[in-house]
Design a protein around this motif. Structure first.
Motif, PDB file in Angstrom:
ATOM      1  N   THR A 131       0.854  -1.180   0.000  1.00 52.50           N
ATOM      2  CA  THR A 131       0.000   0.000   0.000  1.00 52.50           C
ATOM      3  C   THR A 131       0.896   1.238   0.000  1.00 52.50           C
ATOM      4  O   THR A 131       2.084   1.170   0.361  1.00 52.50           O
ATOM      5  CB  THR A 131      -0.897   0.035   1.237  1.00 52.50           C
ATOM      6  N   PRO A 132       0.361   2.397  -0.397  1.00 47.15           N
ATOM      7  CA  PRO A 132       1.167   3.621  -0.302  1.00 47.15           C
ATOM      8  C   PRO A 132       1.687   3.863   1.108  1.00 47.15           C
ATOM      9  O   PRO A 132       2.833   4.301   1.293  1.00 47.15           O
ATOM     10  CB  PRO A 132       0.191   4.715  -0.749  1.00 47.15           C
ATOM     11  N   GLY A 133       0.862   3.557   2.125  1.00 48.08           N
ATOM     12  CA  GLY A 133       1.315   3.744   3.496  1.00 48.08           C
ATOM     13  C   GLY A 133       2.486   2.858   3.845  1.00 48.08           C
ATOM     14  O   GLY A 133       3.433   3.289   4.527  1.00 48.08           O
ATOM     15  N   GLU A 134       2.461   1.596   3.390  1.00 47.21           N
ATOM     16  CA  GLU A 134       3.563   0.670   3.671  1.00 47.21           C
ATOM     17  C   GLU A 134       4.844   1.118   2.970  1.00 47.21           C
ATOM     18  O   GLU A 134       5.943   1.008   3.522  1.00 47.21           O
ATOM     19  CB  GLU A 134       3.166  -0.740   3.247  1.00 47.21           C
ATOM     20  N   THR A 135       4.701   1.622   1.737  1.00 47.75           N
ATOM     21  CA  THR A 135       5.866   2.127   1.003  1.00 47.75           C
ATOM     22  C   THR A 135       6.473   3.323   1.712  1.00 47.75           C
ATOM     23  O   THR A 135       7.695   3.386   1.932  1.00 47.75           O
ATOM     24  CB  THR A 135       5.444   2.514  -0.423  1.00 47.75           C
ATOM     25  N   LEU A 136       5.649   4.286   2.069  1.00 49.14           N
ATOM     26  CA  LEU A 136       6.154   5.489   2.720  1.00 49.14           C
ATOM     27  C   LEU A 136       6.691   5.189   4.118  1.00 49.14           C
ATOM     28  O   LEU A 136       7.652   5.819   4.574  1.00 49.14           O
ATOM     29  CB  LEU A 136       5.062   6.551   2.778  1.00 49.14           C
ATOM     30  N   ALA A 137       6.091   4.214   4.804  1.00 50.27           N
ATOM     31  CA  ALA A 137       6.615   3.827   6.114  1.00 50.27           C
ATOM     32  C   ALA A 137       8.043   3.313   6.000  1.00 50.27           C
ATOM     33  O   ALA A 137       8.889   3.596   6.869  1.00 50.27           O
ATOM     34  CB  ALA A 137       5.719   2.761   6.730  1.00 50.27           C
ATOM     35  N   ALA A 138       8.336   2.561   4.959  1.00 50.96           N
ATOM     36  CA  ALA A 138       9.698   2.064   4.753  1.00 50.96           C
ATOM     37  C   ALA A 138      10.659   3.228   4.507  1.00 50.96           C
ATOM     38  O   ALA A 138      11.783   3.246   5.030  1.00 50.96           O
ATOM     39  CB  ALA A 138       9.723   1.086   3.591  1.00 50.96           C
ATOM     40  N   LEU A 139      10.225   4.183   3.693  1.00 43.91           N
ATOM     41  CA  LEU A 139      11.071   5.350   3.433  1.00 43.91           C
ATOM     42  C   LEU A 139      11.326   6.134   4.717  1.00 43.91           C
ATOM     43  O   LEU A 139      12.461   6.548   5.004  1.00 43.91           O
ATOM     44  CB  LEU A 139      10.411   6.238   2.388  1.00 43.91           C
ATOM     45  N   ARG A 140      10.293   6.334   5.534  1.00 43.91           N
ATOM     46  CA  ARG A 140      10.466   7.054   6.807  1.00 43.91           C
ATOM     47  C   ARG A 140      11.413   6.288   7.733  1.00 43.91           C
ATOM     48  O   ARG A 140      12.195   6.891   8.489  1.00 43.91           O
ATOM     49  CB  ARG A 140       9.125   7.227   7.509  1.00 43.91           C
ATOM     50  N   THR A 141      11.356   4.961   7.675  1.00 47.40           N
ATOM     51  CA  THR A 141      12.226   4.153   8.527  1.00 47.40           C
ATOM     52  C   THR A 141      13.680   4.322   8.122  1.00 47.40           C
ATOM     53  O   THR A 141      14.569   4.411   8.984  1.00 47.40           O
ATOM     54  CB  THR A 141      11.799   2.674   8.444  1.00 47.40           C
ATOM     55  N   LEU A 142      13.945   4.358   6.824  1.00 45.84           N
ATOM     56  CA  LEU A 142      15.305   4.618   6.355  1.00 45.84           C
ATOM     57  C   LEU A 142      15.766   6.006   6.795  1.00 45.84           C
ATOM     58  O   LEU A 142      16.902   6.176   7.274  1.00 45.84           O
ATOM     59  CB  LEU A 142      15.358   4.494   4.835  1.00 45.84           C
ATOM     60  N   GLU A 143      14.909   6.996   6.664  1.00 50.37           N
ATOM     61  CA  GLU A 143      15.272   8.352   7.082  1.00 50.37           C
ATOM     62  C   GLU A 143      15.523   8.419   8.589  1.00 50.37           C
ATOM     63  O   GLU A 143      16.438   9.120   9.047  1.00 50.37           O
ATOM     64  CB  GLU A 143      14.165   9.327   6.683  1.00 50.37           C
TER      65      GLU A 143
END
Length: 467
Positions: A403-415
Motif C-alpha cells: 500500500t502507499p502507506g507501507e511504502t512510505l513507512a519504509a522510506l520514513r524508517t530509512l530516514e
C-alpha cells in the motif's frame, strides 16, 4: 501472476524541458528557491534514456532517485520517478525532489540502468544544485538496480530502499528460473526436446515456452500432473497464495495452494523462463545458468513447500521418490563460462554496503519469491554489512503489492536510521508509520524470516563461482 508494466509511451524532447499543464508546473529556470512554482522536467540523456524530474518550489534538500522495474523488450519505456501516484503526491507536497530515468534499453538492462540513473542524478545536480541528502529507491528489477547503485557507487548516496527487489542477483535468478522448467520438462515432456536455454533467438524461446506451457495445461487436469506442477513450484519457492484475486487457502488446503501455484507457473513459463531468458542470454553472449551437480531431492527437502508436495503425491498415488530419481538421472543443462563471467561482472551483488539500506518484500511474491531476501542477507552478512542492513516483510500476496502507506513507512524508517543512527524496523514501528501515512489502509508488516534461497550466488562467497 501480475507483472505491472508501463502502458504509456513517452514523447520526450531531446533538448528542452516541457511543462506539464496537468500539474501546472513551470519550466526550470534555476534553483528551486528562485522558482515561483513547482518544476517538472522531461528530456533525454545522451544515452537516449528518457528522464523525468519533479522538484517542488520549496525543495527540502532531499532527492529520491527511483529505479523502475523490468520492462520487456518491445514494451513502452517511459521514465519513472516514483512507484505510484499516491506516494508521488505526498512526497512532493512535503518538499522532496523526485527523479528517475527509463534506462536506454529494455530487458536485462543493468549495464544501461546504472549509468543512466547516475547521469540523471548528475543532471539534477547541474540544474538544481547539490542535495543535502540523496536516497536511491526502486521496485522489483529496480530494487536490484538500487542495490547495485548502493554497492558500487556508495559515494553518491546516503541510503537506499529496495522494495520487492531481485536482490538474489543475476546468476542466482536465472539458475532458479531454470529449475522449475527443467523439472516440468523432465516429468511432463521427457522426450520432447524442448530447449530450456541457449536459444538461437526470440522465436525459438517463444515456441519452447508455448510447447512446455501446453504440457503443463494438460497435466493440470490430472492428480498426477498437479502433483508434479507442485513439485516444480516448490523448486522455485512459488507460494500457494500469490495474488489478491485468488482464494486464500487454509494451512492444509493443498488443492487450492496448487491451483494458485499453477497460475504462477504458467506466468513463469510465458515470460521469464523463456522470453526474458533469451533476452538476457543475448546480452551475456550465451547461457549464464546451469543445473549440473544440483541435488533436487535435497533442494525439495529444504523448501517450505515440501509438505504440500508430499501430500499431493500421496493423494495422486504417485511415487515422489521415482520422480526425484528421474530428475537426478536426466541430462543436465551446462552454462557457457563466458556468459557466466559476464553475468557475474555485471549483475551479481557483493553484499558490501557503506550506507544504510532497508529491504522490504511481500511474503506471497511469485515473481521474485521472498526467499531472495535470504540470499542478500547471506551476502551482506558475509561482507560485514550487518549494521547497515535491515529487512522487513509485508504479509500479503502479490509482487510489489505494498500500500502507499507501507511504502512510505519504509522510506520514513530509512530516514529515521539516517537521522538517529539507529534502526527501528520492528513491525509495530513500521505499521505505526504506515497508519500515519495512510489511515485508510490496514498496515501488514509482520515478524517473518524467509527460508533459504534455493541456489544463492554472490561475490561474498568465492565458492559460488564454481558452476
Amino acid at each position: 501472476m501480475r507483472i505491472r508494466l508501463a502502458l504509456l509511451t513517452a514523447c520526450l524532447s531531446l533538448a528542452t524541458a516541457l511543462p506539464s499543464p496537468t500539474l501546472g508546473f513551470a519550466r526550470a529556470g534555476g534553483p528551486p528557491s528562485a522558482a515561483a512554482t513547482d518544476t517538472h522536467l522531461e528530456g533525454r540523456l545522451p544515452s537516449g534514456a528518457a528522464y523525468v524530474m519533479d522538484v517542488p518550489a520549496s525543495w527540502n534538500g532531499t532527492v529520491l532517485l527511483y529505479s523502475h522495474g523490468y520492462t520487456p523488450a518491445g514494451a513502452p519505456n517511459p521514465a519513472q520517478n516514483t512507484p505510484g501516484a499516491a506516494a508521488r503526491d505526498k512526497l512532493l507536497a512535503e518538499g522532496y525532489a523526485l527523479i528517475g530515468s527509463s534506462y536506454a534499453t529494455n530487458g536485462w538492462a543493468v549495464t544501461e540502468a546504472v549509468p543512466d540513473q547516475l547521469a540523471t542524478l548528475d543532471l539534477f545536480t547541474e540544474k538544481f544544485g547539490a542535495a543535502r541528502r540523496t536516497l536511491a529507491w526502486g521496485t522489483s528489477y529496480g530494487g536490484f538496480v538500487t542495490t547495485m547503485l548502493a554497492e558500487r557507487h556508495a559515494g553518491r548516496f546516503d541510503g537506499s530502499l529496495s522494495m520487492c527487489g531481485l536482490v538474489q542477483g543475476g546468476v542466482a535468478n536465472w539458475n532458479s528460473t531454470l529449475d522449475p522448467a527443467f523439472a516440468l520438462r523432465t516429468l511432463l515432456a521427457p522426450h520432447s526436446g524442448i530447449r530450456l536455454a541457449g536459444f538461437t533467438g526470440q522465436a525459438e524461446a517463444v515456441a519452447a515456452g508455448k510447447a512446455l506451457s501446453a504440457k503443463v495445461d494438460a497435466a493440470q487436469r490430472t492428480p498426477e500432473g498437479r502433483a508434479r506442477i507442485a513439485l516444480a513450484a516448490a523448486l522455485h519457492d512459488i507460494p500457494g497464495y500469490n495474488d489478491a484475486s485468488q482464494t486464500e487457502p487454509g494451512p492444509t488446503d493443498w488443492q487450492t495452494q496448487q491451483a494458485n501455484q499453477y497460475t504462477a507457473v504458467r506466468g513463469l513459463l510465458q515470460m521469464p523462463a523463456f522470453n526474458w531468458r533469451q533476452e538476457a542470454e543475448s546480452r551475456a553472449g550465451g547461457n549464464p545458468s546451469w543445473n549440473t551437480g544440483v541435488d533436487y531431492t535435497a533442494m525439495l527437502a529444504r523448501s517450505p513447500l515440501y509438505k504440500e508436495v508430499t501430500e499431493l503425491y500421496k493423494e495422486a498415488g504417485l511415487s515422489l521418490r521415482t520422480d526425484l530419481s528421474a530428475l537426478g538421472r536426466a541430462p543436465r543443462v551446462s552454462a557457457d563460462p563466458a556468459a557466466v563471467r559476464w553475468m557475474r561482472n555485471t549483475s551479481v551483488l557483493s553484499g558490501r554496503l557503506s550506507d544504510p539500506q532497508l529491504n522490504i518484500h511481500t511474503t506471497g511474491d511469485a515473481l521474485i519469491p521472498v526467499q531472495a531476501e535470504s540470499a542478500y542477507r547471506r551476502a551482506a552478512g558475509a561482507a560485514g554489512s550487518g549494521p547497515q542492513f535491515r529487512q522487513a516483510y509485508v504479509d500479503a500476496p502479490g509482487h510489489c503489492a505494498f500500500t502507499p502507506g507501507e511504502t512510505l513507512a519504509a522510506l520514513r524508517t530509512l530516514e529515521h536510521r539516517l537521522d538517529t543512527g539507529r534502526w527501528d524496523t520492528s513491525p509495530g514501528a513500521l505499521n505505526s508509520r504506515a497508519t500515519a501515512e495512510d489511515p485508510t489502509s490496514e498496515p501488514r508488516y509482520v515478524p517473518y524470516r524467509p527460508a533459504a534461497y534455493p541456489r544463492p550466488y554472490d561475490l561474498a562467497h568465492p565458492g559460488d563461482t564454481r558452476p
